[in-house]
Design an enzyme around this catalytic site. Structure first.
Site, mmCIF file in Angstrom:
data_model
loop_
_atom_site.group_PDB
_atom_site.id
_atom_site.type_symbol
_atom_site.label_atom_id
_atom_site.label_comp_id
_atom_site.label_asym_id
_atom_site.label_seq_id
_atom_site.Cartn_x
_atom_site.Cartn_y
_atom_site.Cartn_z
ATOM 1 N N ASN A 1 18.202 26.537 -50.832
ATOM 2 C CA ASN A 1 17.378 25.576 -50.431
ATOM 3 C C ASN A 1 15.809 25.856 -50.346
ATOM 4 O OD1 ASN A 1 18.235 26.017 -48.050
ATOM 5 N ND2 ASN A 1 17.860 24.194 -47.014
ATOM 6 N N ARG B 1 14.611 31.387 -46.327
ATOM 7 C CA ARG B 1 13.450 30.481 -46.398
ATOM 8 C C ARG B 1 12.561 31.283 -47.646
ATOM 9 N NH1 ARG B 1 15.599 26.245 -44.199
ATOM 10 N NH2 ARG B 1 15.517 26.362 -41.994
ATOM 11 N N HIS C 1 12.893 27.826 -37.941
ATOM 12 C CA HIS C 1 11.626 26.921 -38.096
ATOM 13 C C HIS C 1 10.318 27.231 -37.093
ATOM 14 C CE1 HIS C 1 13.571 23.959 -40.632
ATOM 15 N NE2 HIS C 1 14.609 23.797 -39.693
ATOM 16 N N HIS D 1 29.852 24.272 -42.556
ATOM 17 C CA HIS D 1 29.619 23.819 -40.977
ATOM 18 C C HIS D 1 30.554 22.683 -40.563
ATOM 19 C CE1 HIS D 1 26.956 21.447 -43.206
ATOM 20 N NE2 HIS D 1 25.854 22.507 -43.348
ATOM 21 N N ASP E 1 24.780 29.249 -40.058
ATOM 22 C CA ASP E 1 23.858 28.304 -40.375
ATOM 23 C C ASP E 1 22.487 28.519 -39.723
ATOM 24 O OD1 ASP E 1 22.552 26.179 -41.712
ATOM 25 O OD2 ASP E 1 23.743 24.523 -40.449
ATOM 26 N N ASP F 1 23.329 22.910 -50.175
ATOM 27 C CA ASP F 1 23.359 22.811 -48.822
ATOM 28 C C ASP F 1 22.185 22.094 -48.407
ATOM 29 O OD1 ASP F 1 24.280 23.179 -46.025
ATOM 30 O OD2 ASP F 1 22.519 24.402 -46.114
#
Lengths: 356, 450
Positions: free
Chosen positions: B105, B75, B329, B243, B325, B163
Site C-alpha cells: 500500500n 512506505r 507515521h 493480523h 504490522d 492490506d
C-alpha cells in the site's frame, strides 16, 4: 416546590471544604461531589448578579476568552459569551467556517495561535470526541469543553443538575429518567456521571439501536426498554434530541415509530412523580421527543435550563480563572466579587472555594 | 576481500528448524552457517590456525535464526516522510529481523513489475536486511480487477495482499485465490467487513461507549475471516489471515486447520499484549491522557478475552507467525483528533521486548516464540532456507539477551515512525546483534548504524 433556607444550606454546604483543582473542564467524570457542590453555590451567587438591573461585575476584567466552535450552536455559544461578558472578560468568537480552519489549519495550530494571541480560556465545541483532551494536553490555556462528539458536555450536565437542585432542592435519592438517543448523546454521557456522583439514580431508556445493552456496564445506570417503566416514579424526565439522520442511517425505521414508542407525552409524564420535572437540552424537535403541549407546559423547565446555563458557566469561568488564586492575591485582576461590588453573600463562595 | 570466519560462542542456541535448544556454538563463514555444534569446530571448517576466527562471546544470550516479519509497511515509494526502505530496514535490524515482507500500500501501489523491482533495487542498495515485497491482489488496491499476479510473482513477490482493506467483492477474491494456484503463493487478507466497521476508530465495547468513539465490532473481522475461509475451501488455494485480533477469528482459523484447509494466520505483538483500555492513556480512568492516538491501530486493540485467545492460538499453532504490522507515521499524522488520526503502531523495534513479556510471565515457551518468528513465517512464504541455522543456509542470525531490561525511547528509534504506545515502558529482552548473510546489520553499542 420551594426550598426552605435551612434545606438549602444543607445542600450547599460542602461536607469537606473543597479545593478547586481543575485547570480544564473536560468532563464531569472527574468531579467530586464537593466540587459539583462548589459549582452550585458559586452559580447561586452568579444568579443573584443576573437578577440585578446592571448585571455586570468586574471579576474577570482583563481576561481573554475565546469560544472556538467547530459545530453550529446558538445557546451554548451565546451562553458562554454572555457569561464571560457579565464577568467583564473580553470574549472573542471563532467558528470553524470563515476561519483558517477552512484553509486546513490543524486543531493544535489553531489552539497555539489563540494562545499566542493571549487567550487564557478556550471554550471549544468539536464534532470529534476527545478533541478538547488533545487541546488540553498541548496548551497552556484552560480548555473548557462545550461539547465534544458523542462524548461529553460537562457544562450542560452541571446546569441540568443545578436546575434540578434549584427546583427540587436536592439530587441525592432522586430518580432521573433519560430518554432517547443515548448512544450519540454527549449530554446523556455527562449527566450519567454527574448525577451518579450526586447520588441520583439514573435510568436510561431508548431503542436498542440507540441504546446498546452494554451501557449498563459502561456507566452507573440501569437500562430500561419500556418507557412506561423508565418513567414510573421518576422525579425528572429528560428527553434528548433525536437527529433526523438516525433514520437515514438505518438506526430507526421511521421517526413516526420512534414518536409512538418513545415520545414524552401527557400520559407518559403522568406516570412519573407528581410535579416531576420535564427537561430537554435543546434544541427541541417539536412533536418528536416531547409532545408540543408539554414543551411549554407547567412541568417543563426547558427555559430555566437555558437561564441557569449562564449562571453555571459564569461560575465555572470564575472558578477556573479566579477561584484558584490565593485569598491574599485576590485584590488584583481576579478579585472575587465582594458583597459590595457583586452581590456575593458574605463569606461565600469565593473564600469557600479556595482556602478554607 | 575474504571475510574472516565468526564463531558465536557460549550462547544458548535455539533453532526450531533443527529442534535445537542448548549450548551450541555457531560458525559463520562466507556469509553462510558453516557449523553448529559443541566444542571446537572441525579443523577444515576453522581458519586453519593462520587466520583465527573472530569470536563473538554470547554467554547468557540466546542465539537463534534471524526473525522474519511477514507484515510491515516501509512506505517507500510515496510516503517517505513516514519511513523509507533505508530507515525501515535499520529498524528491522535493531529488532532482530533479518527478512521483512513489505506491504504494497505504497504510492504507487506495488501492483506492477516496475514498482516491485524498484523496491528490490532500493533494498539491495540501501537496505540493512532482506526485503521481500508483497504484491497487490487488485490493480491499485481498488478491488475492481486483478493485478497482474503472474508478472508480480516473476518479479519476486512472496504473496499478494490489498492490506489496509479486504477484497470486498467475494467473486473477485475467489478468482484471485484460484489464479494464485499457479504460483502457490498465499493470498494475504486484511479481514474487515467495511460496512460494519465504517467510521469506526477503535474496538466496539465498554471503553468506546464511555469515550463516545465510533467503534468497529469484532464481528467485522470474524465475518470476513469466515467468508475467506469458505473461499479457501472452495478453491483449494492458500489463504493467510493477516493480523488476527479476535477470539472469534482464532476459533475460525482453528476449525479451518482441523478441516485440513491451507489456511495460515499471523498475530501482532501489540494485539498479544495490549487491550482497548490503552486508548484511555497510560493511567486508565478519566484523565487528560485519554484518546491516545498512539493506541489507534487497525485492527483495533481488543479485550482481555481476545488477548488470551490469541496467546492460546499462538501456543497451539493455530496462529503460525508473529508479524509486526509495523506502521510508521509522522507526528502530524498522530497529533490530531482521535478519529482523524492514522491507524498504526511503529513496531519493529519493540517486537521482541514486548513478546518476551509472554515468555517471562510463563504464557509461552521461548522456543515456541522463536518458531513463530522464524520457521512459522518462513514456511508461509516458502523460504525455508531462511529462519533456519542449518549449515549451508544464509547466516541470518539474531543474538539477544532475554533478561536485559531497557526503556522504550522512540526518539532513539531507527524508524522514522516514533508512534508507539510503549513509549516509556520497560521491556525485558533486548537484541544485541543481528547478522544478515554473516554481516552485522546491527550491533548494540556500536554507535553509528551500518
Amino acid at each position: 416546590m420551594s426550598v426552605t433556607e435551612q434545606e438549602r444550606r444543607v445542600v450547599e454546604t460542602p461536607i469537606a471544604p473543597p479545593v478547586w483543582r481543575h485547570r480544564h473542564i473536560l468532563d464531569v467524570d472527574d468531579f467530586s461531589r464537593e466540587e459539583i457542590g462548589l459549582v452550585f453555590v458559586t452559580a447561586d451567587a452568579m444568579k443573584d448578579i443576573l437578577a440585578r438591573e446592571i448585571k455586570k461585575v468586574p471579576t474577570l476584567r482583563g481576561k481573554s476568552l475565546v469560544t472556538l466552535f467547530y459545530e453550529p450552536s446558538t445557546r451554548t455559544r451565546a451562553s458562554f459569551e454572555l457569561a464571560g461578558k457579565y464577568l467583564s472578560a473580553d470574549v472573542v468568537n471563532v467558528s470553524a467556517s470563515g476561519s483558517s480552519v477552512e484553509k486546513g489549519e490543524s486543531l493544535l495550530d489553531t489552539i497555539h495561535t489563540l494562545e499566542a494571541l493571549g487567550a487564557e480560556v478556550i471554550i471549544m465545541r468539536h464534532p470529534q470526541s476527545g478533541a478538547p483532551y488533545l487541546a488540553a494536553r498541548n496548551s497552556k490555556c484552560s480548555i473548557v469543553n462545550a461539547g465534544d462528539g458523542w462524548h461529553a458536555h460537562p457544562t450542560q450536565s452541571l446546569l441540568d443538575m443545578y436546575t434540578i437542585r434549584e427546583k427540587l432542592g436536592k439530587l441525592e435519592g432522586l430518580r432521573v429518567a433519560i430518554v432517547g438517543d443515548i448512544l450519540h448523546s454527549r449530554v446523556a454521557r455527562s449527566n450519567m456521571w454527574g448525577l451518579a456522583t450526586m447520588g441520583a439514580q439514573v435510568v436510561v431508556c431508548g431503542p436498542p439501536t440507540l441504546l446498546p445493552e452494554s451501557f449498563s456496564r459502561a456507566f452507573p445506570v440501569t437500562v430500561e426498554r419500556s418507557l412506561e417503566r423508565a418513567v414510573a416514579g421518576a422525579h425528572v424526565v429528560m428527553a434528548l434530541r433525536l437527529q433526523k439522520e438516525r433514520q437515514e442511517k438505518g438506526l430507526l425505521p421511521r421517526i413516526r415509530e420512534y414518536v409512538s414508542h418513545y415520545q414524552i407525552n401527557r400520559e407518559r409524564l403522568a406516570m412519573a412523580e407528581p410535579e416531576a420535572l420535564l427537561m430537554h437540552p435543546g434544541p427541541v424537535n417539536e412533536g418528536v421527543e416531547v409532545s408540543s403541549e408539554l414543551t411549554r407546559g407547567v412541568q417543563s423547565v426547558i427555559d430555566t435550563q437555558v437561564t441557569n446555563g449562564v449562571a453555571v458557566r459564569m461560575a465555572l469561568l470564575y472558578l477556573i480563572l479566579g477561584g484558584r488564586r490565593p485569598v491574599a492575591r485576590s485584590e488584583d485582576s481576579a478579585r472575587p466579587p465582594g458583597p459590595d461590588s457583586s452581590g456575593f453573600r458574605s463569606g461565600e463562595p469565593a473564600e469557600g472555594g479556595r482556602s478554607q | 576481500m575474504r571475510d574472516k570466519a565468526l564463531l558465536i560462542s557460549g550462547g544458548r542456541l535455539i533453532d526450531p528448524s533443527q529442534g535445537l535448544d542448548g549450548a551450541f556454538d555457531v560458525l559463520v563463514k562466507g556469509g553462510k552457517v558453516s557449523w553448529v555444534g559443541v566444542g571446537k569446530p572441525p579443523v577444515e571448517d576453522s581458519a586453519r590456525g593462520e587466520t583465527p576466527e573472530t569470536v563473538f562471546p554470547a554467554g547468557g544470550m540466546v542465539v537463534c535464526p534471524g526473525f522474519i516479519d511477514l507484515h510491515c509497511h516501509l512506505r517507500e515509494p510515496g510516503f517517505e516522510e513516514k519511513e523509507t526502505i533505508a530507515t525501515g530496514t535499520r529498524a528491522a535490524a535493531r529488532g532482530g529481523f533479518t527478512t521483512i515482507c513489505c506491504m504494497p500500500n505504497t504510492q504507487p501501489a506495488l501492483d506492477s513489475r516496475a514498482t516491485v523491482e524498484f523496491v528490490l533495487r532500493r533494498a539491495a542498495a540501501e537496505g540493512a536486511v532482506r526485503v521481500l515485497p508483497i504484491g497487490c491482489i487488485t490493480r491499485g488496491r481498488q478491488g475492481q480487477e486483478l493485478a497482474e499476479m503472474a508478472e508480480l510473482a516473476e518479479a519476486g513477490v512472496v504473496g499478494f495482499s490489498d492490506d489496509g482493506r479486504p477484497v470486498e467483492d467475494s467473486r473477485l477474491l475467489r478468482h484471485a485465490l484460484e489464479y494464485s494456484l499457479s504460483f502457490g503463493l498465499p493470498i494475504i487478507e486484511h479481514c474487515e467487513d467495511l460496512a460494519l466497521s465504517k467510521g469506526g476508530a477503535m474496538n466496539e465495547g465498554v471503553i468506546a461507549l464511555r469515550l463516545g468513539i465510533p467503534a468497529m465490532p469484532a464481528a467485522a473481522e470474524d465475518n470476513i475471516v469466515a467468508r475467506d475461509i469458505g473461499l479457501a475451501e472452495l478453491t483449494g488455494a492458500r489463504l493467510h489471515i493477516a493480523h488476527v485480533s479476535t477470539r472469534g477469528a482464532v476459533e475460525l482459523v482453528r476449525r479451518a486447520k482441523e478441516k485440513g484447509l491451507k489456511v495460515t494466520a499471523e498475530v501482532t505483538p501489540h494485539h498479544l499484549s495490549l487491550t482497548e483500555e490503552r486508548v484511555l492513556g497510560n493511567e486508565g480512568g478519566p484523565s487528560i491522557h485519554a484518546y491516545d492516538t498512539l493506541a489507534k491501530v487497525n485492527p483495533p486493540l481488543r479485550t482481555r478475552q481476545d488477548v488470551e485467545a490469541l496467546i492460546e492460538g499462538l501456543k497451539d499453532g493455530t496462529i503460525d507467525a508473529v508479524a509486526t504490522d509495523h506502521a510508521p507515521h509522522t507526528q502530524a499524522d498522530k497529533q490530531v483528533e482521535f478519529e482523524s488520526a492514522e491507524f498504526g503502531i511503529s513496531g519493529l523495534e519493540t517486537a521482541l521486548g514486548s513478546l518476551m513479556t509472554l515468555v517471562h510471565s510463563g504464557q509461552l515457551e521461548l522456543g515456541e516464540l522463536i518458531s513463530r518468528l522464524t520457521t512459522g513465517p518462513a514456511r508461509i512464504i516458502g523460504r525455508e532456507g531462511l529462519g533456519s541455522l542449518r549449515p549451508g543456509n544464509p547466516a541470518d542470525i539474531v543474538i539477544f539477551d532475554p533478561e536485559a531490561e531497557w526503556v522504550v525511547e522512540p526518539e532513539k528509534f531507527a524508524s522514522k515512525g516514533k508512534n508507539t504506545p510503549l513509549a516509556g515502558a520497560v521491556l525485558k529482552g533486548k537484541v544485541l546483534a543481528t547478522l544478515v548473510g554473516g554481516q552485522f546489520a546491527y550491533r548494540e553499542g556500536s554507535g553509528k548504524l551500518p
